[in-house]
Write a protein that holds these residues in place. Structure first.
Motif, PDB file in Angstrom:
ATOM      1  N   SER A  76       0.839  -1.202   0.000  1.00  7.03           N
ATOM      2  CA  SER A  76       0.000   0.000   0.000  1.00  7.03           C
ATOM      3  C   SER A  76       0.879   1.260   0.000  1.00  7.03           C
ATOM      4  O   SER A  76       2.000   1.259   0.496  1.00  7.03           O
ATOM      5  N   LEU A  77       0.355   2.313  -0.568  1.00 12.04           N
ATOM      6  CA  LEU A  77       1.092   3.562  -0.694  1.00 12.04           C
ATOM      7  C   LEU A  77       1.252   4.229   0.664  1.00 12.04           C
ATOM      8  O   LEU A  77       0.293   4.385   1.413  1.00 12.04           O
ATOM      9  N   ASN A  78       2.479   4.598   1.002  1.00  8.41           N
ATOM     10  CA  ASN A  78       2.772   5.259   2.279  1.00  8.41           C
ATOM     11  C   ASN A  78       2.873   6.769   2.091  1.00  8.41           C
ATOM     12  O   ASN A  78       2.263   7.530   2.808  1.00  8.41           O
ATOM     13  N   ARG A  79       3.674   7.209   1.104  1.00  4.71           N
ATOM     14  CA  ARG A  79       3.825   8.633   0.809  1.00  4.71           C
ATOM     15  C   ARG A  79       4.379   8.795  -0.600  1.00  4.71           C
ATOM     16  O   ARG A  79       4.906   7.859  -1.185  1.00  4.71           O
ATOM     17  N   VAL A  80       4.256  10.015  -1.107  1.00  2.00           N
ATOM     18  CA  VAL A  80       4.752  10.347  -2.439  1.00  2.00           C
ATOM     19  C   VAL A  80       5.600  11.604  -2.320  1.00  2.00           C
ATOM     20  O   VAL A  80       5.230  12.542  -1.611  1.00  2.00           O
ATOM     21  N   THR A  81       6.747  11.623  -2.983  1.00  2.00           N
ATOM     22  CA  THR A  81       7.533  12.847  -3.071  1.00  2.00           C
ATOM     23  C   THR A  81       7.637  13.246  -4.534  1.00  2.00           C
ATOM     24  O   THR A  81       7.682  12.405  -5.427  1.00  2.00           O
ATOM     25  N   GLU A  82       7.637  14.548  -4.768  1.00  2.26           N
ATOM     26  CA  GLU A  82       7.794  15.088  -6.108  1.00  2.26           C
ATOM     27  C   GLU A  82       8.899  16.128  -6.078  1.00  2.26           C
ATOM     28  O   GLU A  82       9.056  16.857  -5.101  1.00  2.26           O
ATOM     29  N   HIS A  83       9.642  16.179  -7.140  1.00  4.91           N
ATOM     30  CA  HIS A  83      10.730  17.133  -7.272  1.00  4.91           C
ATOM     31  C   HIS A  83      10.424  18.010  -8.485  1.00  4.91           C
ATOM     32  O   HIS A  83      10.885  17.734  -9.585  1.00  4.91           O
ATOM     33  N   PRO A  84       9.606  19.059  -8.283  1.00  4.02           N
ATOM     34  CA  PRO A  84       9.274  19.906  -9.419  1.00  4.02           C
ATOM     35  C   PRO A  84      10.486  20.701  -9.870  1.00  4.02           C
ATOM     36  O   PRO A  84      11.344  21.054  -9.063  1.00  4.02           O
ATOM     37  N   SER A  85      10.537  20.955 -11.127  1.00  2.00           N
ATOM     38  CA  SER A  85      11.611  21.763 -11.679  1.00  2.00           C
ATOM     39  C   SER A  85      11.106  22.374 -12.974  1.00  2.00           C
ATOM     40  O   SER A  85      10.909  21.672 -13.956  1.00  2.00           O
ATOM     41  N   PHE A  86      10.853  23.671 -12.941  1.00  2.00           N
ATOM     42  CA  PHE A  86      10.463  24.339 -14.174  1.00  2.00           C
ATOM     43  C   PHE A  86      10.990  25.755 -14.178  1.00  2.00           C
ATOM     44  O   PHE A  86      11.349  26.307 -13.152  1.00  2.00           O
ATOM     45  N   ARG A  87      11.066  26.323 -15.355  1.00  2.00           N
ATOM     46  CA  ARG A  87      11.594  27.668 -15.527  1.00  2.00           C
ATOM     47  C   ARG A  87      10.476  28.624 -15.911  1.00  2.00           C
ATOM     48  O   ARG A  87       9.558  28.256 -16.627  1.00  2.00           O
ATOM     49  N   SER A  88      10.626  29.863 -15.440  1.00  2.00           N
ATOM     50  CA  SER A  88       9.734  30.947 -15.830  1.00  2.00           C
ATOM     51  C   SER A  88      10.589  32.026 -16.472  1.00  2.00           C
ATOM     52  O   SER A  88      11.695  32.305 -16.006  1.00  2.00           O
ATOM     53  N   THR A  89      10.080  32.621 -17.534  1.00  2.00           N
ATOM     54  CA  THR A  89      10.801  33.692 -18.206  1.00  2.00           C
ATOM     55  C   THR A  89       9.918  34.922 -18.292  1.00  2.00           C
ATOM     56  O   THR A  89       8.773  34.838 -18.731  1.00  2.00           O
TER      57      THR A  89
ATOM     58  N   GLY B  84      12.600  22.244  -5.968  1.00  2.00           N
ATOM     59  CA  GLY B  84      12.427  21.907  -4.556  1.00  2.00           C
ATOM     60  C   GLY B  84      11.915  20.495  -4.395  1.00  2.00           C
ATOM     61  O   GLY B  84      11.947  19.687  -5.308  1.00  2.00           O
ATOM     62  N   LEU B  85      11.400  20.213  -3.220  1.00  2.00           N
ATOM     63  CA  LEU B  85      10.856  18.904  -2.896  1.00  2.00           C
ATOM     64  C   LEU B  85       9.456  19.098  -2.338  1.00  2.00           C
ATOM     65  O   LEU B  85       9.242  19.931  -1.467  1.00  2.00           O
ATOM     66  N   ASP B  86       8.494  18.356  -2.857  1.00  2.00           N
ATOM     67  CA  ASP B  86       7.140  18.339  -2.316  1.00  2.00           C
ATOM     68  C   ASP B  86       6.852  16.925  -1.841  1.00  2.00           C
ATOM     69  O   ASP B  86       7.211  15.961  -2.502  1.00  2.00           O
ATOM     70  N   ARG B  87       6.215  16.816  -0.684  1.00  2.00           N
ATOM     71  CA  ARG B  87       5.919  15.501  -0.098  1.00  2.00           C
ATOM     72  C   ARG B  87       4.443  15.450   0.263  1.00  2.00           C
ATOM     73  O   ARG B  87       3.914  16.389   0.842  1.00  2.00           O
ATOM     74  N   PHE B  88       3.784  14.359  -0.094  1.00  2.00           N
ATOM     75  CA  PHE B  88       2.364  14.164   0.172  1.00  2.00           C
ATOM     76  C   PHE B  88       2.186  12.901   1.002  1.00  2.00           C
ATOM     77  O   PHE B  88       2.704  11.852   0.640  1.00  2.00           O
ATOM     78  N   VAL B  89       1.460  13.020   2.130  1.00  2.00           N
ATOM     79  CA  VAL B  89       1.215  11.863   2.991  1.00  2.00           C
ATOM     80  C   VAL B  89      -0.281  11.796   3.284  1.00  2.00           C
ATOM     81  O   VAL B  89      -0.866  12.751   3.791  1.00  2.00           O
TER      82      VAL B  89
END
Length: 108
Positions: free
Chosen positions: A12-25, A39-44
């Motif tokens: 079963s799923l315990n937690r999810v982490t995401e590492h977003p990375s995008f540029r704005s101009t 950065g790092l985003d974590r969902f529990v």
């Protein structure tokens, strides 16, 4: 975006982490600013039916100077979708006067 799922021994799923990375101009007739959001985003998902979300990141950097960076923590009721608590630490408001002034100067 890089996503990692962490699972319990039963699969079963315990937690999810995401590492977003995008540029704005941002551009003007005389200049261009490119900045990255990383950065790092974590969902529990909690046993009480809530979702805890933790996020960190650099959201705007001009000439090596951080203008918007921080940590945020949210707890959301999964049934209603309503936030239960919200905490922000750092400088997240890219519309803050100091940041707006720096952006205008950089684009002029």
């Amino acid at each position: 975006m890089y996503v990692t799922e962490f699972r319990n021994q039963d699969g079963s799923l315990n937690r999810v982490t995401e590492h977003p990375s995008f540029r704005s101009t941002l551009t003007s007739p005389t200049a261009t600013i490119t900045t990255a959001d990383v950065g790092l985003d974590r969902f529990v998902e909690n046993e009480d039916g809530t979702l805890s979300v933790f996020g960190t990141g650099v959201h705007l950097k001009l000439n090596g100077d951080l203008k918007a960076v921080g940590l945020w923590r949210l707890v959301v009721d999964l049934e209603s979708g309503e936030p239960i608590s919200q905490e922000y630490h750092g400088r997240f408001d890219v519309t803050a006067e100091e940041t707006a002034t720096a952006l205008c100067e950089a684009l002029s």
